[in-house]
Design a protein around this motif. Structure first.
Motif, mmCIF file in Angstrom:
data_model
loop_
_atom_site.group_PDB
_atom_site.id
_atom_site.type_symbol
_atom_site.label_atom_id
_atom_site.label_comp_id
_atom_site.label_asym_id
_atom_site.label_seq_id
_atom_site.Cartn_x
_atom_site.Cartn_y
_atom_site.Cartn_z
ATOM 1 N N THR A 63 -5.767 0.477 11.618
ATOM 2 C CA THR A 63 -6.093 0.749 10.206
ATOM 3 C C THR A 63 -6.437 -0.621 9.267
ATOM 4 O O THR A 63 -7.074 -0.420 8.107
ATOM 5 C CB THR A 63 -4.919 1.274 9.495
ATOM 6 N N THR A 64 -5.893 -1.639 9.917
ATOM 7 C CA THR A 64 -5.905 -2.514 8.993
ATOM 8 C C THR A 64 -7.202 -3.514 9.335
ATOM 9 O O THR A 64 -7.585 -5.014 9.097
ATOM 10 C CB THR A 64 -4.932 -3.657 8.839
ATOM 11 N N CYS A 72 -8.132 2.360 7.038
ATOM 12 C CA CYS A 72 -7.500 2.711 5.861
ATOM 13 C C CYS A 72 -7.975 2.212 4.491
ATOM 14 O O CYS A 72 -8.484 1.171 4.402
ATOM 15 C CB CYS A 72 -5.887 2.439 5.817
ATOM 16 N N ALA A 100 -6.829 1.673 1.602
ATOM 17 C CA ALA A 100 -6.209 0.488 0.910
ATOM 18 C C ALA A 100 -6.667 -0.615 1.637
ATOM 19 O O ALA A 100 -6.571 -1.588 0.614
ATOM 20 C CB ALA A 100 -4.682 0.782 1.273
ATOM 21 N N THR A 101 -6.908 -1.009 2.608
ATOM 22 C CA THR A 101 -7.302 -2.204 3.370
ATOM 23 C C THR A 101 -8.620 -2.643 2.739
ATOM 24 O O THR A 101 -9.016 -3.711 2.305
ATOM 25 C CB THR A 101 -7.400 -2.129 4.835
ATOM 26 N N SER A 131 6.036 1.883 9.458
ATOM 27 C CA SER A 131 4.637 2.579 9.203
ATOM 28 C C SER A 131 3.661 2.470 10.234
ATOM 29 O O SER A 131 2.779 3.354 10.483
ATOM 30 C CB SER A 131 3.980 1.915 7.914
ATOM 31 N N PHE A 141 -1.699 7.738 7.491
ATOM 32 C CA PHE A 141 -3.192 7.634 8.057
ATOM 33 C C PHE A 141 -2.919 6.982 9.502
ATOM 34 O O PHE A 141 -3.871 7.303 10.278
ATOM 35 C CB PHE A 141 -3.598 6.567 7.106
ATOM 36 N N VAL A 142 -1.745 6.602 9.918
ATOM 37 C CA VAL A 142 -1.574 6.115 11.296
ATOM 38 C C VAL A 142 -1.268 7.163 12.383
ATOM 39 O O VAL A 142 -1.899 7.325 13.258
ATOM 40 C CB VAL A 142 -0.483 5.162 11.278
ATOM 41 N N CYS A 169 3.031 5.769 8.728
ATOM 42 C CA CYS A 169 2.136 6.191 7.774
ATOM 43 C C CYS A 169 1.431 7.450 8.133
ATOM 44 O O CYS A 169 0.731 7.475 9.181
ATOM 45 C CB CYS A 169 1.084 5.001 7.399
ATOM 46 N N CYS A 194 0.928 -1.119 -0.187
ATOM 47 C CA CYS A 194 -0.083 0.144 0.180
ATOM 48 C C CYS A 194 0.927 1.111 -0.033
ATOM 49 O O CYS A 194 1.993 1.251 0.284
ATOM 50 C CB CYS A 194 -1.011 0.018 1.235
ATOM 51 N N PHE A 195 0.228 2.632 -0.167
ATOM 52 C CA PHE A 195 1.148 3.652 -0.165
ATOM 53 C C PHE A 195 2.142 3.989 1.175
ATOM 54 O O PHE A 195 3.077 3.966 1.012
ATOM 55 C CB PHE A 195 -0.111 4.866 -0.110
ATOM 56 N N GLY A 196 1.559 3.555 2.413
ATOM 57 C CA GLY A 196 2.377 3.837 3.698
ATOM 58 C C GLY A 196 3.731 2.739 3.506
ATOM 59 O O GLY A 196 4.536 3.157 4.035
ATOM 60 N N VAL A 197 3.248 1.414 3.265
ATOM 61 C CA VAL A 197 4.332 0.727 3.282
ATOM 62 C C VAL A 197 5.510 0.854 2.079
ATOM 63 O O VAL A 197 6.589 0.810 2.628
ATOM 64 C CB VAL A 197 3.865 -0.697 2.919
HETATM 65 FE FE1 F3S Z 1 -0.863 0.986 4.369
HETATM 66 FE FE2 F3S Z 1 -1.015 3.246 5.721
HETATM 67 FE FE3 F3S Z 1 -3.066 2.084 5.105
HETATM 68 S S1 F3S Z 1 0.560 1.654 6.159
HETATM 69 S S2 F3S Z 1 -2.821 -0.130 5.091
HETATM 70 S S3 F3S Z 1 -1.589 3.060 3.562
HETATM 71 S S4 F3S Z 1 -2.503 2.953 6.999
#
Ligand code: F3S
Length: 279
Positions: free
Chosen positions: A164-165, A192, A194-195, A73, A98-99, A96, A12-15
């Motif tokens: 988030t997940t 999030c 992405a999840t 992240s 979002f976190v 991340c 995902c974006f954050g990773v």
């Molecule tokens: Fe990834 Fe960040 Fe979402 S690490 S799953 S984009 S909260």
């Protein structure tokens, strides 16, 4: 035979951002990540070969002024952050965004006098870190049973956030149970996208597939959840770390195969599995 590869499979974006931040540090002196940067043994091994070591504790003697420490992240608690600052290391914060947003929410809501409920897994590093930003009482709820048993004082104001997940439907169910108890609740869905998108796409592909392949690290909780979702739709769901774990002959006897992967699965592994199924 048709093979459908999920568009949302993999980083995902954050990773992606966190892994890139580590690779960017290589060659700039001693570099450590606080915990493995992602739940993927191959990526961690590749980083180690390039001189990036994992530290498990902030007591590690190698943490001397000037070395770089990458925060993954999942984020870290306020206390851990302050410890790193005190040690004079160079902090490369790959939390991340979002976190980070959840850290800010719980901090602000605690200041407004709300107790915090985190819907998530208490042992997950992201949740441990979020707890470390709550200055008011905090409860972690993961199961229906825990939600049923939850009690607060009548006058207590609550704020609910999510790991988030976390699975969106489970989140809704747990919030519904807690809401029925009649407290003053502010609920913020911090799952999030992405999840959510990865889970929705996996469910759709698995529903049409004769065999579904889920690729990801053994310890990756978001991959485990993807597996659960797919297994519900498709009995022949296989959880693999790399192509070596896959019984290709079995998969190739199916006419409709789906592939998805967790948030920390590198693209080269996904591609390898995809290509092997197409051959
Ligand atoms: Fe990834 Fe960040 Fe979402 S690490 S799953 S984009 S909260």
């Amino acid at each position: 035979m048709s093979v459908t590869l999920a568009k949302t499979a993999g980083f995902c974006f954050g990773v992606k951002r966190a892994v890139n931040m580590v690779y960017d540090e290589i060659g700039k002196g001693s570099v450590f990540t606080y915990g493995p940067i992602i739940h993927n043994e191959e990526v961690v091994a590749d980083l180690k070969a390039r001189g990036v070591d994992v530290i498990q504790t902030l007591e590690d003697e190698r943490l001397v002024p000037g070395v770089s420490v990458v925060i993954r992240s999942h984020g870290i608690s306020r206390e851990e952050y302050e410890t790193l600052e005190r040690k004079g290391v160079r902090i490369v914060d790959a939390t991340c965004p979002f976190v980070k947003k959840i850290h800010k929410i719980v901090e602000a809501q605690a200041l407004e006098g709300r107790s915090i409920i985190i819907i998530g897994n208490d042992r997950h590093p992201e949740v441990e870190a979020i707890k470390g930003w709550c200055k008011s009482p905090v409860t972690v709820i993961e199961t229906i049973d825990e939600a049923d048993r939850f009690r607060a004082a009548e006058s207590e104001k609550l704020c609910i956030v999510s790991q988030t997940t976390f699975n969106y439907n489970k989140f809704k169910d747990l919030v519904e149970i807690i809401s029925k108890k009649g407290y003053d609740i502010r609920c913020l869905n911090t799952i999030c996208n992405a999840t959510e998108e990865r889970q929705t796409e996996a469910r759709q592909i698995a529903a049409r597939a004769d065999a579904m392949i889920v690729i990801g690290g053994r310890h990756s909780s978001n991959t485990q959840k993807l597996y659960e979702i797919c297994k519900n739709e498709c009995e022949n769901t296989y959880y693999i770390q790399t192509l070596n774990d896959l019984d290709l002959a079995k998969v190739k006897s199916m006419s409709n195969v789906g592939i998805t992967a967790g948030a920390s699965t590198p693209n080269n592994i996904i591609e390898e599995v995809h290509k092997a199924c197409l051959k």
